[in-house]
Design a protein around this motif. Structure first.
Motif, mmCIF file in Angstrom:
data_model
loop_
_atom_site.group_PDB
_atom_site.id
_atom_site.type_symbol
_atom_site.label_atom_id
_atom_site.label_comp_id
_atom_site.label_asym_id
_atom_site.label_seq_id
_atom_site.Cartn_x
_atom_site.Cartn_y
_atom_site.Cartn_z
ATOM 1 N N LEU A 119 2.406 -12.135 -2.928
ATOM 2 C CA LEU A 119 3.667 -12.581 -2.292
ATOM 3 C C LEU A 119 4.282 -11.526 -1.836
ATOM 4 O O LEU A 119 5.453 -11.704 -1.077
ATOM 5 N N GLY A 120 4.041 -10.240 -1.901
ATOM 6 C CA GLY A 120 4.665 -9.026 -1.331
ATOM 7 C C GLY A 120 4.278 -8.914 0.271
ATOM 8 O O GLY A 120 5.089 -8.375 0.810
ATOM 9 N N GLY A 121 3.372 -9.757 0.378
ATOM 10 C CA GLY A 121 3.075 -9.811 2.175
ATOM 11 C C GLY A 121 2.132 -9.172 2.696
ATOM 12 O O GLY A 121 1.624 -8.034 1.842
ATOM 13 N N SER A 122 1.728 -9.238 3.700
ATOM 14 C CA SER A 122 0.532 -8.386 4.453
ATOM 15 C C SER A 122 0.727 -7.054 4.606
ATOM 16 O O SER A 122 -0.017 -6.207 4.458
ATOM 17 N N GLU A 123 1.984 -6.515 5.106
ATOM 18 C CA GLU A 123 2.104 -5.079 5.132
ATOM 19 C C GLU A 123 2.130 -4.703 3.837
ATOM 20 O O GLU A 123 1.422 -3.448 3.722
ATOM 21 N N MET A 124 2.627 -5.202 2.728
ATOM 22 C CA MET A 124 2.550 -4.460 1.312
ATOM 23 C C MET A 124 1.168 -4.178 0.951
ATOM 24 O O MET A 124 0.773 -3.102 0.341
ATOM 25 N N ILE A 125 0.286 -5.546 1.169
ATOM 26 C CA ILE A 125 -0.804 -5.271 0.778
ATOM 27 C C ILE A 125 -1.728 -3.888 1.370
ATOM 28 O O ILE A 125 -2.788 -3.342 0.781
ATOM 29 N N HIS A 126 -1.584 -4.107 2.641
ATOM 30 C CA HIS A 126 -2.309 -3.158 3.605
ATOM 31 C C HIS A 126 -1.723 -1.640 3.108
ATOM 32 O O HIS A 126 -2.657 -0.873 3.105
ATOM 33 N N TYR A 127 -0.641 -1.519 3.051
ATOM 34 C CA TYR A 127 -0.087 -0.038 2.397
ATOM 35 C C TYR A 127 -0.848 0.172 0.973
ATOM 36 O O TYR A 127 -0.932 1.549 0.723
ATOM 37 N N ALA A 128 -0.635 -0.857 0.135
ATOM 38 C CA ALA A 128 -1.329 -0.522 -1.147
ATOM 39 C C ALA A 128 -2.547 -0.175 -1.139
ATOM 40 O O ALA A 128 -3.183 0.812 -1.705
ATOM 41 N N LYS A 129 -3.741 -0.793 -0.207
ATOM 42 C CA LYS A 129 -4.977 -0.033 -0.039
ATOM 43 C C LYS A 129 -4.845 1.312 0.686
ATOM 44 O O LYS A 129 -5.633 2.094 0.002
ATOM 45 N N GLU A 130 -3.962 1.762 1.483
ATOM 46 C CA GLU A 130 -3.881 2.935 2.129
ATOM 47 C C GLU A 130 -3.763 3.897 0.997
ATOM 48 O O GLU A 130 -4.217 5.201 0.991
ATOM 49 N N GLY A 131 -2.828 3.581 0.195
ATOM 50 C CA GLY A 131 -2.321 4.470 -1.148
ATOM 51 C C GLY A 131 -3.438 4.806 -2.000
ATOM 52 O O GLY A 131 -3.765 5.935 -2.285
#
Length: 233
Positions: free
Chosen positions: A89-101
């Motif tokens: 529910l944090g959204g697409s950008e948050m999920i993408h940034y999580a993977k980058e991290g």
């Protein structure tokens, strides 16, 4: 077989956790570490468990602005756990940034990123009436799984009841991690969308998370072995 069953170590301290594992001959099995134990003990709990050959699912369910989540994941990636998670529910950008991290923190062996869809303590009434999210809970879960996959997640946390449909929509390689697992004749406690290991096996689950059916059992080792037997993968 046991590599797919994570035992939720919902204890308030390392002392109680270690005592439970040793007393019940459960050293080396896969374990899930949640907020209570991690916030009490910090990263040292991960180091202690890894020394005893436990595979670890670090269940902190991050949900914040994308940059904050990315920075946190970069730190968590260095702990060399097997899986970490965020709220879808944090959204697409948050999920993408999580993977980058995760990748920037450990480019060669970073943890799997798992997105929590809808927690198993929630039902359709709560989704509609309390959160004011219209529609069917199952459809919401499947939508969030697709969003997670599109943005780099390796899988989702979902109830067993949605796992098969998620596999059909997102592919066999997209992982389904299913909590709310109960052995026969155990209490449901505060979870509503529960299932047995047998049902999970038949409905597309890749990993099980089992807690109180084992930790509250009279013989936890016997209960864990029963879960492995019922799982049968």
């Amino acid at each position: 077989m046991t590599e797919s069953i994570y035992l939720a170590l919902d204890f308030p301290s390392w002392e109680l956790t270690e005592s439970f594992l040793i007393r019940n001959d459960l050293q080396g099995i896969p374990v899930k570490i949640g907020m209570e134990l991690y916030y009490r003990e910090g990263p040292s709990i991960i180091e202690k468990l890894r020394k005893n050959n436990h595979t670890i699912f670090l269940d902190l369910k991050l949900h914040d602005i994308p940059t904050t989540v990315m920075r946190a994941m970069k730190i968590l990636s260095s702990l060399e756990v097997d899986m970490v998670n965020v709220h879808a529910l944090g959204g697409s950008e948050m999920i993408h940034y999580a993977k980058e991290g995760l990748i920037s923190g450990n480019s060669t062996n970073h943890p799997k990123l798992i997105a929590v869809t809808v927690v198993t303590s929630m039902d359709n009434r709560q989704l509609n009436k309390e959160l004011l999210i219209p529609g069917d809970l199952t459809n919401m879960t499947i939508h969030l799984a697709g969003l997670a996959k599109e943005n780099g997640a390796d899988g989702v946390v979902c109830s067993v009841h949605e796992a098969k449909q998620i596999k059909e929509d997102c592919g066999d390689l997209f992982l389904t991690v299913t909590p709310g697992i109960r052995l026969h004749q155990t209490n449901t406690d505060d979870q509503k969308r529960i299932a047995t290991p047998i049902y999970a096996r038949e409905n597309g689950a890749d990993y099980l998370v089992i807690g109180r059916s084992v930790t509250n059992a009279k013989n936890p080792r016997l209960a864990y072995d029963q879960a492995v037997k019922e799982w049968g993968k």
